[in-house]
Scaffold this active site. Structure first.
Site, mmCIF file in Angstrom:
data_model
loop_
_atom_site.group_PDB
_atom_site.id
_atom_site.type_symbol
_atom_site.label_atom_id
_atom_site.label_comp_id
_atom_site.label_asym_id
_atom_site.label_seq_id
_atom_site.Cartn_x
_atom_site.Cartn_y
_atom_site.Cartn_z
ATOM 1 N N TYR A 246 24.384 36.286 35.405
ATOM 2 C CA TYR A 246 25.683 35.874 36.198
ATOM 3 C C TYR A 246 25.558 34.643 36.438
ATOM 4 O O TYR A 246 26.491 33.584 35.823
ATOM 5 C CB TYR A 246 26.413 36.545 37.419
ATOM 6 C CG TYR A 246 27.387 36.299 37.185
ATOM 7 C CD1 TYR A 246 28.907 37.187 36.899
ATOM 8 C CD2 TYR A 246 28.114 36.117 38.754
ATOM 9 C CE1 TYR A 246 30.416 36.827 36.886
ATOM 10 C CE2 TYR A 246 29.170 35.199 39.132
ATOM 11 C CZ TYR A 246 30.141 35.796 38.291
ATOM 12 O OH TYR A 246 31.823 35.567 38.525
ATOM 13 N N SER B 257 32.806 29.832 39.041
ATOM 14 C CA SER B 257 32.640 30.738 40.520
ATOM 15 C C SER B 257 31.624 30.054 41.223
ATOM 16 O O SER B 257 31.462 28.813 40.641
ATOM 17 C CB SER B 257 31.852 31.575 39.273
ATOM 18 O OG SER B 257 31.140 32.010 40.893
HETATM 19 P P1 NAD Z 1 38.198 41.574 36.200
HETATM 20 O O1 NAD Z 1 36.867 42.644 36.197
HETATM 21 O O2 NAD Z 1 39.201 42.864 37.123
HETATM 22 O O3 NAD Z 1 38.701 41.209 34.921
HETATM 23 C C1 NAD Z 1 37.658 40.478 34.328
HETATM 24 C C2 NAD Z 1 38.417 40.470 32.960
HETATM 25 O O4 NAD Z 1 37.515 40.024 31.508
HETATM 26 C C3 NAD Z 1 39.097 42.253 32.281
HETATM 27 O O5 NAD Z 1 40.108 41.992 31.891
HETATM 28 C C4 NAD Z 1 38.533 42.564 31.253
HETATM 29 O O6 NAD Z 1 38.101 44.196 30.983
HETATM 30 C C5 NAD Z 1 37.372 41.141 30.454
HETATM 31 N N1 NAD Z 1 36.459 40.841 29.623
HETATM 32 C C6 NAD Z 1 35.545 41.655 29.218
HETATM 33 N N2 NAD Z 1 34.685 40.951 28.623
HETATM 34 C C7 NAD Z 1 35.347 40.476 27.538
HETATM 35 C C8 NAD Z 1 35.540 40.924 26.937
HETATM 36 N N3 NAD Z 1 33.878 40.373 25.799
HETATM 37 N N4 NAD Z 1 36.044 39.906 25.710
HETATM 38 C C9 NAD Z 1 37.015 40.067 26.552
HETATM 39 N N5 NAD Z 1 38.066 39.939 27.643
HETATM 40 C C10 NAD Z 1 36.890 40.950 28.470
HETATM 41 O O7 NAD Z 1 37.416 40.705 37.679
HETATM 42 P P2 NAD Z 1 37.974 38.816 37.399
HETATM 43 O O8 NAD Z 1 37.397 39.184 39.463
HETATM 44 O O9 NAD Z 1 39.522 39.190 37.575
HETATM 45 O O10 NAD Z 1 37.523 38.138 36.711
HETATM 46 C C11 NAD Z 1 37.948 37.343 36.358
HETATM 47 C C12 NAD Z 1 37.227 35.831 36.086
HETATM 48 O O11 NAD Z 1 36.461 35.625 37.105
HETATM 49 C C13 NAD Z 1 35.522 36.138 35.187
HETATM 50 O O12 NAD Z 1 34.912 35.121 34.533
HETATM 51 C C14 NAD Z 1 34.484 35.987 36.702
HETATM 52 O O13 NAD Z 1 33.326 35.568 36.990
HETATM 53 C C15 NAD Z 1 35.416 34.915 37.682
HETATM 54 N N6 NAD Z 1 35.400 35.229 39.008
HETATM 55 C C16 NAD Z 1 35.986 35.784 40.008
HETATM 56 C C17 NAD Z 1 35.529 36.346 41.130
HETATM 57 C C18 NAD Z 1 35.764 37.251 42.145
HETATM 58 O O14 NAD Z 1 35.236 37.413 43.326
HETATM 59 N N7 NAD Z 1 36.885 38.385 41.356
HETATM 60 C C19 NAD Z 1 34.249 35.214 41.681
HETATM 61 C C20 NAD Z 1 34.377 34.203 40.840
HETATM 62 C C21 NAD Z 1 34.745 34.099 39.481
#
Ligand code: NAD
Length: 264
Positions: A162, A149
């Site tokens: 986080y 991130s």
């Molecule tokens: P999201 O909530 O749509 O997806 C997260 C996924 O992780 C979901 O499928 C959830 O069920 C899964 N998950 C959570 N705990 C888990 C576990 N213990 N075991 C297996 N799966 C698990 O959110 P997203 O935005 O798609 O996030 C995905 C990644 O991207 C994360 O690591 C997040 O930190 C990172 N990220 C997202 C953003 C953003 O703006 N959306 C920005 C920076 C980083």
């Protein structure tokens, strides 16, 4: 681009993981769609990937649980024959100001976002090392892409768990890249900025929130999950075979200190 390669994407039934699993399938990889809850959503992703004429399967596992990660990687190797690409994507937020943050909130985020990536990286690396390089498939013995991130770099008040987890991902990624490069295993990270997914709905759902958010993004648009999927597919491919231990920021310029465009 990834024909014949086998990819595991964690947290692949939602948001960025979903788009990435589909993007890898579109690029020719067979894909295991990991999920921890909502099997139906995972099966939908599997169906979409199968539409590209590649193999796909859903696998339930909590990435923070050692026995479940071991069983998932073993199961994938048995079913798909091997593994070439790990996208350690699963992650979550449990936000609170410091004095309100419980140990459970701190621990949960570290367990999933950092320990989960460690466990998955460790288990797939055992298979990468066992198999080694297969030149017809890829120049590397394996590729690990850590979903980080912009908060591996930008401090984030109210989110110490986080931001600490993603800071940890940066150093874990670089250390593993250094350790595994001689075995031809490439470890890199993608650092998304603000991407429209369920994890940050409150940051983009209302017009006011959107306006606030866009102030932080020089490119003046919120990212889509596909913006991240394309970056992951690129990093996983042999076109980027010489990219080792790098973070690819995919953030519309969020890490360019936009406040300094007019101030400073
Ligand atoms: P999201 O909530 O749509 O997806 C997260 C996924 O992780 C979901 O499928 C959830 O069920 C899964 N998950 C959570 N705990 C888990 C576990 N213990 N075991 C297996 N799966 C698990 O959110 P997203 O935005 O798609 O996030 C995905 C990644 O991207 C994360 O690591 C997040 O930190 C990172 N990220 C997202 C953003 C953003 O703006 N959306 C920005 C920076 C980083």
């Amino acid at each position: 681009m990834l024909k014949g390669q086998k990819a595991l994407v964690t947290g692949a039934n939602s948001g960025i993981g979903r788009a990435t699993a589909i993007g890898l399938g579109r690029a020719g990889a067979d894909v295991v769609v990991n999920y921890v809850a909502d099997r139906d959503a995972a099966e939908q992703v599997v169906d979409e990937i199968k539409g590209f004429g590649v193999r796909a399967a859903a696998y339930e596992a909590d990435v923070s649980q050692e026995d479940q990660v071991i069983a998932m990687v073993d199961g994938m190797v048995q079913e798909f024959g091997t593994i070439d690409i790990l996208v350690a994507n699963a992650g979550l937020q449990r936000d609170a100001r410091l004095t309100d943050m419980t140990l459970a909130q701190w621990q949960k985020v570290l367990d999933v976002n950092l320990t989960g990536q460690f466990l998955c990286a460790r288990e797939v690396t055992k298979e990468f090392l066992r198999r080694g390089v297969v030149p017809e498939v890829s120049r590397a013995a394996g590729k690990i892409i850590c979903m980080s991130s912009v908060h591996q770099l930008i401090p984030w008040a109210g989110h110490v768990n986080y931001a600490s987890s993603k800071g940890g991902v940066l150093m874990m990624m670089q250390t593993l890249a250094q350790e595994l490069a001689p075995q031809r295993i490439r470890v890199n990270a993608v650092a998304p900025g603000a991407i429209r997914t369920p994890i940050n709905r409150s940051a983009w759902e209302t017009p006011e929130a959107r306006k606030d958010l866009l102030r932080l993004i020089p490119y003046d648009r919120i990212g889509d999950p596909d913006d991240i999927a394309y970056a992951v597919v690129g990093l996983a491919s042999d076109l980027m075979d010489y990219v080792v231990g790098t973070t690819l920021y995919v953030d519309g310029g969020m890490t360019l200190f936009p406040g300094f465009a007019t101030g400073g």
